[in-house]
Design a protein around this motif. Structure first.
Motif, PDB file in Angstrom:
ATOM      1  N   LEU A 122       0.830  -1.197   0.000  1.00 14.93           N
ATOM      2  CA  LEU A 122       0.000   0.000   0.000  1.00 14.93           C
ATOM      3  C   LEU A 122       0.864   1.246   0.000  1.00 14.93           C
ATOM      4  N   GLN A 123       1.895   1.249   0.862  1.00 12.46           N
ATOM      5  CA  GLN A 123       2.772   2.414   0.941  1.00 12.46           C
ATOM      6  C   GLN A 123       3.454   2.677  -0.394  1.00 12.46           C
ATOM      7  N   ARG A 124       3.984   1.627  -1.015  1.00 12.27           N
ATOM      8  CA  ARG A 124       4.687   1.810  -2.284  1.00 12.27           C
ATOM      9  C   ARG A 124       3.728   2.257  -3.387  1.00 12.27           C
ATOM     10  N   SER A 125       2.484   1.797  -3.327  1.00 14.88           N
ATOM     11  CA  SER A 125       1.519   2.195  -4.360  1.00 14.88           C
ATOM     12  C   SER A 125       1.206   3.679  -4.289  1.00 14.88           C
TER      13      SER A 125
ATOM     14  N   GLY B 137       3.399   4.070   6.775  1.00 20.51           N
ATOM     15  CA  GLY B 137       3.903   5.338   7.263  1.00 20.51           C
ATOM     16  C   GLY B 137       3.521   6.484   6.356  1.00 20.51           C
ATOM     17  N   GLY B 138       4.026   7.668   6.685  1.00 20.92           N
ATOM     18  CA  GLY B 138       3.682   8.863   5.923  1.00 20.92           C
ATOM     19  C   GLY B 138       4.838   9.441   5.145  1.00 20.92           C
ATOM     20  N   ASP B 139       5.936   8.687   4.960  1.00 19.70           N
ATOM     21  CA  ASP B 139       7.078   9.191   4.204  1.00 19.70           C
ATOM     22  C   ASP B 139       6.774   9.197   2.709  1.00 19.70           C
ATOM     23  N   TRP B 140       7.190  10.245   2.016  1.00 17.44           N
ATOM     24  CA  TRP B 140       7.022  10.244   0.562  1.00 17.44           C
ATOM     25  C   TRP B 140       8.071  11.129  -0.101  1.00 17.44           C
ATOM     26  N   TYR B 141       8.259  10.889  -1.391  1.00 13.64           N
ATOM     27  CA  TYR B 141       9.141  11.713  -2.216  1.00 13.64           C
ATOM     28  C   TYR B 141       8.428  11.967  -3.534  1.00 13.64           C
ATOM     29  N   ASP B 142       8.907  12.949  -4.271  1.00 13.18           N
ATOM     30  CA  ASP B 142       8.320  13.242  -5.574  1.00 13.18           C
ATOM     31  C   ASP B 142       9.334  14.032  -6.395  1.00 13.18           C
ATOM     32  N   CYS B 143       9.269  13.861  -7.702  1.00 11.54           N
ATOM     33  CA  CYS B 143      10.148  14.594  -8.615  1.00 11.54           C
ATOM     34  C   CYS B 143       9.484  14.613  -9.979  1.00 11.54           C
TER      35      CYS B 143
ATOM     36  N   ASP C 157       7.124  13.924   5.219  1.00 14.58           N
ATOM     37  CA  ASP C 157       6.838  12.896   6.220  1.00 14.58           C
ATOM     38  C   ASP C 157       5.657  13.346   7.060  1.00 14.58           C
ATOM     39  N   VAL C 158       4.520  12.667   6.893  1.00 15.23           N
ATOM     40  CA  VAL C 158       3.342  12.935   7.708  1.00 15.23           C
ATOM     41  C   VAL C 158       3.502  12.210   9.037  1.00 15.23           C
ATOM     42  N   THR C 159       3.226  12.895  10.120  1.00 14.61           N
ATOM     43  CA  THR C 159       3.378  12.301  11.444  1.00 14.61           C
ATOM     44  C   THR C 159       2.421  11.124  11.615  1.00 14.61           C
ATOM     45  N   GLY C 160       2.952  10.037  12.164  1.00 21.23           N
ATOM     46  CA  GLY C 160       2.119   8.872  12.437  1.00 21.23           C
ATOM     47  C   GLY C 160       2.531   7.669  11.616  1.00 21.23           C
ATOM     48  N   HIS C 161       2.118   6.495  12.094  1.00 22.94           N
ATOM     49  CA  HIS C 161       2.374   5.242  11.385  1.00 22.94           C
ATOM     50  C   HIS C 161       1.081   4.437  11.377  1.00 22.94           C
ATOM     51  N   ASP C 162       0.148   4.892  10.574  1.00 23.78           N
ATOM     52  CA  ASP C 162      -1.121   4.189  10.460  1.00 23.78           C
ATOM     53  C   ASP C 162      -1.719   4.496   9.093  1.00 23.78           C
ATOM     54  N   LEU C 163      -2.883   3.894   8.837  1.00 21.97           N
ATOM     55  CA  LEU C 163      -3.524   4.087   7.540  1.00 21.97           C
ATOM     56  C   LEU C 163      -3.889   5.544   7.309  1.00 21.97           C
ATOM     57  N   SER C 164      -4.286   6.240   8.367  1.00 27.28           N
ATOM     58  CA  SER C 164      -4.646   7.651   8.232  1.00 27.28           C
ATOM     59  C   SER C 164      -3.463   8.471   7.753  1.00 27.28           C
ATOM     60  N   ALA C 165      -2.272   8.210   8.314  1.00 27.28           N
ATOM     61  CA  ALA C 165      -1.081   8.946   7.891  1.00 27.28           C
ATOM     62  C   ALA C 165      -0.773   8.684   6.426  1.00 27.28           C
ATOM     63  N   ALA C 166      -0.925   7.437   5.987  1.00 32.99           N
ATOM     64  CA  ALA C 166      -0.639   7.110   4.591  1.00 32.99           C
ATOM     65  C   ALA C 166      -1.631   7.790   3.651  1.00 32.99           C
ATOM     66  N   VAL C 167      -2.902   7.806   4.036  1.00 34.55           N
ATOM     67  CA  VAL C 167      -3.919   8.436   3.191  1.00 34.55           C
ATOM     68  C   VAL C 167      -3.676   9.938   3.092  1.00 34.55           C
ATOM     69  N   ILE C 168      -3.412  10.571   4.232  1.00 35.04           N
ATOM     70  CA  ILE C 168      -3.144  12.012   4.217  1.00 35.04           C
ATOM     71  C   ILE C 168      -1.889  12.317   3.409  1.00 35.04           C
ATOM     72  N   MET C 169      -0.887  11.440   3.535  1.00 40.77           N
ATOM     73  CA  MET C 169       0.330  11.623   2.739  1.00 40.77           C
ATOM     74  C   MET C 169       0.003  11.652   1.251  1.00 40.77           C
ATOM     75  N   GLY C 170      -0.792  10.686   0.787  1.00 45.61           N
ATOM     76  CA  GLY C 170      -1.144  10.645  -0.623  1.00 45.61           C
ATOM     77  C   GLY C 170      -1.908  11.880  -1.062  1.00 45.61           C
ATOM     78  N   GLN C 171      -2.796  12.366  -0.221  1.00 48.80           N
ATOM     79  CA  GLN C 171      -3.581  13.540  -0.584  1.00 48.80           C
ATOM     80  C   GLN C 171      -2.732  14.809  -0.564  1.00 48.80           C
ATOM     81  N   MET C 172      -1.840  14.913   0.417  1.00 46.46           N
ATOM     82  CA  MET C 172      -0.956  16.082   0.465  1.00 46.46           C
ATOM     83  C   MET C 172      -0.008  16.089  -0.731  1.00 46.46           C
ATOM     84  N   ARG C 173       0.469  14.919  -1.116  1.00 45.79           N
ATOM     85  CA  ARG C 173       1.342  14.833  -2.285  1.00 45.79           C
ATOM     86  C   ARG C 173       0.634  15.347  -3.526  1.00 45.79           C
ATOM     87  N   ASN C 174      -0.614  14.932  -3.722  1.00 37.01           N
ATOM     88  CA  ASN C 174      -1.361  15.370  -4.904  1.00 37.01           C
ATOM     89  C   ASN C 174      -1.684  16.865  -4.849  1.00 37.01           C
TER      90      ASN C 174
END
Length: 467
Positions: free
Chosen positions: A204-207, A234-240, A254-271
């Motif tokens: 999920l994280q890699r996707s 987790g909430g770690d991400w990169y982009d280029c 890096d979104v604070t937290g290690h749960d599904l919520s952090a991963a979802v927010i990470m994806g939305q913040m990235r977009n």
């Protein structure tokens, strides 16, 4: 006589109590060994260390995989005789085989086996031949083979064997071995569930992480390493990616937290950050301020760190890096000669604290053939260690790898710094082209970019040019 009988009866009771206490102690030690790790193979080896030689002279553990194929995971002898060559894949478990191990793997047992039964058994299966070789090489006068059952499934088998005649395993030992096998099966099942959940979380994280696009002549490489001691995402991400004006956008967060919520927010913040970067063409500090306001409105209560950097060609083969840092570890710049420095300017508080606070941008001139590294804190942090020491270690490793190809640079950096941990790691490395290799003057860079340069308004803010 009566007195003697009373004493004798007391001795019998003491012997029974002593045996019961020894059994409870053995079960407690076995449980501790099995629960000390979520790695199934490691747990089985630790179990054998507890059981030998208290209960047996040697033991073996066989597990069935998802296809029903048996694998001998552990063979251990109390005298530490070489036995690793006896481990590995086992022959198929045939339905018609009468071999005790085959019966147990099909669901029977626990079974008591002696050397006479094994020697006289007429079974032509390859599995029986492998069992015969095991019993013959390590010596087995008596043995108990117990199934490892959990959730109504047979996961494998546990074999305990005695080599001598003085102490043999009999029907009286079945209850104890069955109890051990039950605890072992639960540990194996838990390790498999952990591995499955961890694999799902990592997938999920890699996707949620992007595929790096072409930003030639820049070379870009990225890595993501999940935390090995947790199954949460987790909430770690990169982009280029390439911008409409021909520059490259570099992002780490890096979104604070290690749960599904952090991963979802990470994806939305990235977009959201992608959209802001492509649409606004503003200084990085202004972009992060806009992102903070939006994320605070939509995801109040969550915090994140982030670096957004804008990289474009400068005069005389140099490159201009303009970035803003919202509470993130500073970028590391490594020259071709191995000089290193952290770019600590352009720093402000992390996202989610003060959404209306001004965020500065900082501009640096980068020399040709240098390497810029963006990373999350899991790369250098170690429990109980000062952060400055971790950052110094990162500089030393990066300096030693500066002339390696970028992919090797990333791999060796992880190999030298990461030794397991409680945090995910994301890193983004950018290698600038050597002197004399300039980007095309008019053609846009980046895969799939179709927007011409003049379709966007030019940047007018002087903050983009402040050093």
């Amino acid at each position: 006589m009566a007195s003697e009988g009373a004493v004798g009866g007391g001795d019998d009771v003491d012997a029974v109590l002593q045996a019961a206490l020894q059994r409870l102690a053995l079960l407690a030690e076995a449980t501790d060994a099995l629960s000390s790790t979520l790695d199934g193979a490691v747990a089985l080896r630790r179990l054998c260390q507890v059981l030998l030689p208290q209960l047996a002279d040697w033991c073996a553990a066989d597990l069935l995989d998802e296809h029903g194929l048996a694998h001998r995971v552990v063979v251990a002898h109390w005298e530490r005789l070489p036995a690793s060559h006896l481990e590995g894949p086992l022959p198929p478990v045939l339905e018609a085989s009468s071999d005790p191990l085959a019966r147990v793997l099909r669901g029977a047992g626990p079974l008591v086996v002696d050397h006479g039964v094994m020697a006289s058994m007429e079974d032509g299966s390859a599995l029986h031949a492998a069992q015969g070789a095991l019993f013959s090489e390590l010596g087995a006068r008596s043995a108990v083979i117990a199934p490892l059952r959990a959730r109504r499934q047979t996961l494998g088998a546990l074999t305990l064997a005695r080599s001598g005649d003085a102490f043999t395993l009999t029907e009286n030992d079945l209850a104890l071995v069955e109890d051990l096998a039950h605890r072992t099966a639960l540990a194996v099942d838990n390790s498999r569930l952990h591995a499955s959940v961890q694999s799902t979380a990592e997938h999920l994280q890699r996707s949620l992480l992007p595929t790096l696009l072409d930003v030639a002549p820049l070379s870009v490489a990225a890595r993501y390493v999940p935390a090995r001691t947790a199954v949460e995402v987790g909430g770690d991400w990169y982009d280029c990616f390439a911008l409409p004006d021909g520059a490259a956008a570099l992002i780490i967060g890096d979104v604070t937290g290690h749960d599904l919520s952090a991963a979802v927010i990470m994806g939305q913040m990235r977009n959201m950050l992608r959209a802001l970067v492509c649409d606004r063409l503003e200084p990085p500090g202004d972009i992060l301020r806009r992102l903070d306001v939006i994320s605070h409105t939509l995801y109040g209560g969550h915090t994140a760190t982030c670096i957004y950097a804008h990289l474009e060609p400068g005069p005389h083969d140099s490159w201009q890096l303009t970035f803003a840092n919202a509470g993130h570890p500073p970028p590391l710049l490594v020259s071709h000669d191995g000089d290193t420095r952290y770019l600590s300017s352009g720093h402000s508080v992390l996202l989610g604290i003060e959404p209306d606070t001004p965020r500065p941008s900082s501009t640096h001139t980068l020399a040709p053939d240098s390497t810029l590294l963006l990373y999350t804190d899991g790369l250098f942090e170690r429990s109980g260690e000062d952060l400055d020491r971790g950052l110094a270690r990162l500089r030393q490793h990066a300096a030693a790898l500066t002339r390696e190809p970028l992919e090797v640079f990333c791999d060796e950096l992880l190999a030298g710094l990461v030794h397991g941990g409680n945090d995910d790691i994301a890193l983004l490395a950018v290698r600038l082209p050597p002197r004399g290799l300039k980007p095309p003057a008019e053609e846009p860079r980046g895969a799939g970019r179709t927007v011409p340069r003049r379709s966007r308004p030019p940047r007018t803010s002087p903050a983009m040019r402040r050093g």
